[in-house]
Design a protein around this motif. Structure first.
Motif, short mmCIF file in Angstrom:
data_model
loop_
_atom_site.label_atom_id
_atom_site.label_comp_id
_atom_site.label_asym_id
_atom_site.label_seq_id
_atom_site.Cartn_x
_atom_site.Cartn_y
_atom_site.Cartn_z
N LEU A 103 -9.52 7.50 -8.42
CA LEU A 103 -8.96 6.40 -7.64
C LEU A 103 -9.47 5.05 -8.14
O LEU A 103 -8.69 4.12 -8.38
CB LEU A 103 -9.30 6.60 -6.16
N GLU A 104 -10.78 4.95 -8.36
CA GLU A 104 -11.37 3.67 -8.81
C GLU A 104 -10.80 3.25 -10.16
O GLU A 104 -10.41 2.11 -10.37
CB GLU A 104 -12.90 3.77 -8.91
N ASP A 105 -10.75 4.22 -11.11
CA ASP A 105 -10.24 3.90 -12.45
C ASP A 105 -8.78 3.47 -12.41
O ASP A 105 -8.38 2.54 -13.11
CB ASP A 105 -10.38 5.12 -13.37
N SER A 106 -7.99 4.14 -11.57
CA SER A 106 -6.57 3.81 -11.55
C SER A 106 -6.36 2.41 -10.97
O SER A 106 -5.49 1.67 -11.42
CB SER A 106 -5.76 4.86 -10.80
N ILE A 107 -7.18 2.03 -9.99
CA ILE A 107 -7.06 0.69 -9.42
C ILE A 107 -7.31 -0.36 -10.51
O ILE A 107 -6.57 -1.33 -10.65
CB ILE A 107 -8.03 0.50 -8.23
N VAL A 108 -8.35 -0.10 -11.32
CA VAL A 108 -8.67 -1.04 -12.41
C VAL A 108 -7.55 -1.08 -13.43
O VAL A 108 -7.10 -2.14 -13.85
CB VAL A 108 -10.01 -0.63 -13.09
N THR A 181 5.62 4.52 -0.88
CA THR A 181 5.83 5.39 -2.05
C THR A 181 4.52 5.81 -2.69
O THR A 181 4.40 6.92 -3.20
CB THR A 181 6.68 4.66 -3.13
N HIS A 182 3.55 4.88 -2.72
CA HIS A 182 2.32 5.16 -3.46
C HIS A 182 1.12 5.15 -2.52
O HIS A 182 0.82 4.13 -1.90
CB HIS A 182 2.11 4.10 -4.54
N PRO A 183 0.42 6.28 -2.40
CA PRO A 183 -0.78 6.29 -1.57
C PRO A 183 -1.86 5.41 -2.20
O PRO A 183 -1.88 5.25 -3.43
CB PRO A 183 -1.21 7.76 -1.56
N ASN A 184 -2.72 4.88 -1.38
CA ASN A 184 -3.84 4.05 -1.87
C ASN A 184 -3.40 2.89 -2.75
O ASN A 184 -3.97 2.64 -3.80
CB ASN A 184 -4.85 4.89 -2.66
N SER A 185 -2.34 2.21 -2.33
CA SER A 185 -1.84 1.13 -3.19
C SER A 185 -2.08 -0.24 -2.57
O SER A 185 -1.51 -1.22 -3.03
CB SER A 185 -0.36 1.36 -3.46
N ASP A 186 -2.90 -0.31 -1.52
CA ASP A 186 -3.15 -1.60 -0.85
C ASP A 186 -3.66 -2.65 -1.83
O ASP A 186 -3.19 -3.78 -1.85
CB ASP A 186 -4.17 -1.45 0.28
N GLU A 187 -4.62 -2.22 -2.67
CA GLU A 187 -5.19 -3.20 -3.60
C GLU A 187 -4.20 -3.63 -4.66
O GLU A 187 -4.22 -4.76 -5.12
CB GLU A 187 -6.44 -2.61 -4.27
N PHE A 188 -3.34 -2.69 -5.05
CA PHE A 188 -2.31 -3.02 -6.03
C PHE A 188 -1.40 -4.10 -5.48
O PHE A 188 -1.09 -5.08 -6.15
CB PHE A 188 -1.52 -1.75 -6.36
#
Lengths: 224, 325
Positions: A103-108, A181-188
């Motif tokens: 999760l961390e890497d994908s956010i970056v 559509t995308h879980p954990n996408s708040d930061e995106f």
């Protein structure tokens, strides 16, 4: 136009692959909806073809990549346009990044893409182009996704409007589409908003409207 | 065998229903009807519920041919809705539960997203996209990533509210409901008036359309260009097309092959017909919508309570409050 092969059927149009005077192209054909009143159906279809073609052209003129329009036929409800070859939707790209990494890497890794989307939307809105249906499926990345060659598509619900309200709703539609559509996408999405705000000097009103539209959300009165 | 009784009074309808293992034994209802051109206000609506509660309760028991001792569980709506009518109805439910010494279950309206599982259980639909259309809500809900999510909704007023307010412009009767009278007039409408059509992504907006038709309607009718029937017809065709469009988008987005309409506006035959055509073209299935899922009613609450009671859950008396949202 040569013979065409169906590649995709969406909710209101069929996409065919064909060639136009030797160039590979996509034909987008809107079909009749039998549930709609015939005159409403015809008028909506024509309206959307026109909006789409206008916005595709206007976006290109302002430096946002969109498919080049080759040919339009209102009789058969078809738009013939450039095929964006060797591309993936932003939706598929995000999903593959999230699948292959923590999760961390994908956010970056998705950060630069978020910035690019924010900048692109800022350009559209500064030129009063309201997309009307912003989703991660309506954005393509051509060739290597890391190069961020962002191509915007599907302008059927677009219009030209200088109102902060319409631009705010545009962002709201995107926010809802991304979060559902995308879980954990708040930061995106925050990244998109951030770069949108930085690139668009008139963004304060739009962001204020976005907050207002979010509040309108849940609870509506039944009185009145 | 479990017999459940449900009390629902979150808006202008007071309904009490009795259910025995999924079978509706009785479901009487009384609607607070305001004069043409007027909406319902909380205080007057609460008075209406207080006045009719005992008569309807008697009717529900008589029609079902059961006595209080046959009943296993008492259910009522906690909310959301108007405060005063909710509290009046809850008071009756609490009182009979204690008089009859029965357990009580308080419910948030079953079609709030967190509880929508109920709709699925009742219809047997496996993975439906749900269009929830009523006086207070307009939402497209679908199952995705192991959760029910709202994919689209109105960004201003609810569709039922839009129809009701237009009915007031035409001074249509509120008996049995403004929406029903619009539906009847629309059947004789012929001439289509193009109205603002606002779909934004998977969201819709009705306020612009309502202002437009509110302003134009009196003049168009007076000049004889359009009849009230034509206007009702045009309004229905336009707002329903918007609803079907966003439902279809959500279905395409989630790859869903089932669709279910719930909420008061879901009773409209034309809306059902349009949804049926859309579903057919996509090779999808429209689940039958009957009154159990449409208008606020007691049987719906009893059914939800019946499911919950069977899984062993009841609400302690101290938690039998109401909430407006």
């Amino acid at each position: 136009m040569s013979s065409k092969t169906l590649i995709k059927q969406g909710a209101e149009a069929k996409l065919y692959s064909a060639t136009f005077h030797g160039r590979p192209c996509i034909v987008k054909e809107r079909f009749k909806k039998s549930y709609r009143h015939p005159s409403l159906d015809q008028s909506l279809t024509n309206q959307r073809i026109k909006s789409e073609v206008r916005a595709l052209l206007r976006s290109r003129m302002n430096g946002v990549r969109t498919p080049t329009v080759y040919f339009v036929d209102l009789e058969t409800s078809q738009i013939c346009m450039e095929e964006i070859r060797d591309s993936v939707t932003v939706r598929d790209y995000i999903m593959s990044v999230q699948k292959s990494q923590s999760l961390e890497d994908s956010i970056v890794q998705l950060k630069p893409l978020g910035r690019k989307i924010g900048e692109t939307l800022a350009v559209l809105h500064q030129n009063n182009i309201v997309h009307g249906d912003l989703t991660t499926s309506n954005m393509l990345l051509q060739s290597d996704p890391m190069n961020l060659n962002l191509v915007m598509i599907d302008f059927g619900l677009s219009h030209f409007e200088n109102l902060a309200e319409d631009k705010g709703v545009d962002l709201y539609v995107l926010e809802r589409a991304i979060l559902s559509t995308h879980p954990n996408s708040d930061e995106f999405f925050s990244e998109i908003l951030d770069s949108y705000t930085q690139s668009n000097p008139g963004s304060a009103d739009v962001i204020a409207k976005l907050d207002e539209v979010r509040m309108r959300g849940r609870k509506r009165t039944m009185v009145g | 065998m479990v017999i459940a009784i449900g009390f629902e009074g979150s808006a202008n309808k007071l309904g009490i229903g009795i259910i025995k293992d999924g079978e509706v034994l009785s479901n009487p209802r009384h609607t607070y009807i305001t004069p043409p051109g007027q909406g319902f206000l909380p205080r007057d609506t609460a008075k209406h519920h207080q006045k009719h509660a005992l008569d309807i309760l008697r009717k529900a028991l008589d029609e079902a041919k059961v006595t209080p001792s046959d009943i296993d569980v008492v259910c009522y709506t906690k909310g959301p809705g108007m405060g005063a009518p909710l509290v009046s109805t809850a008071l009756v439910a609490r009182t009979v539960a204690q008089l009859w010494r029965k357990p009580i279950i308080g419910f948030l309206n079953p079609y709030q997203p967190s509880d929508i599982e109920m709709g699925r259980l009742i219809t047997g639909a496996d993975n439906p996209t749900v269009l929830y259309v009523s006086g207070g809500n307009t939402q497209v809900i679908a199952y995705s990533q192991r959760r029910y999510r709202i994919f689209g909704e109105t960004i201003d007023i609810a569709v039922g509210n839009c129809l009701d307010r237009f009915a007031r412009v035409l001074k249509l009767s509120n008996d049995p409901s403004p929406g029903y009278n619009i539906e009847q007039l629309a059947k004789n409408g012929k001439k289509f008036l193009e109205l603002p059509y606002t779909v934004k992504g998977m969201d819709v907006s009705f306020s612009g359309l309502l202002s437009y038709i509110e302003e134009k309607a009196p003049e168009l009718v007076e000049k004889g260009e359009y009849t009230p029937e034509d206007l009702c017809f045009s309004l229905q065709e336009t707002v329903f097309a918007m609803l079907i469009e966003i439902t279809e988008r959500a279905m395409a987005h989630c790859g869903s092959q089932e669709v279910l309409i719930v909420g008061g506006v879901g009773c409209n035959k034309r809306l059902q017909e349009m949804m049926g055509k859309m579903a057919e073209e996509r090779g999808a299935k429209l689940y039958a919508t009957d009154e159990r899922f449409c208008i606020d009613n007691g049987a719906m609450i009893a059914q939800a309570g019946w499911e919950m009671y069977k899984s062993g859950q009841t609400t302690p008396l101290k938690d039998t409050f109401c909430t407006q949202r």
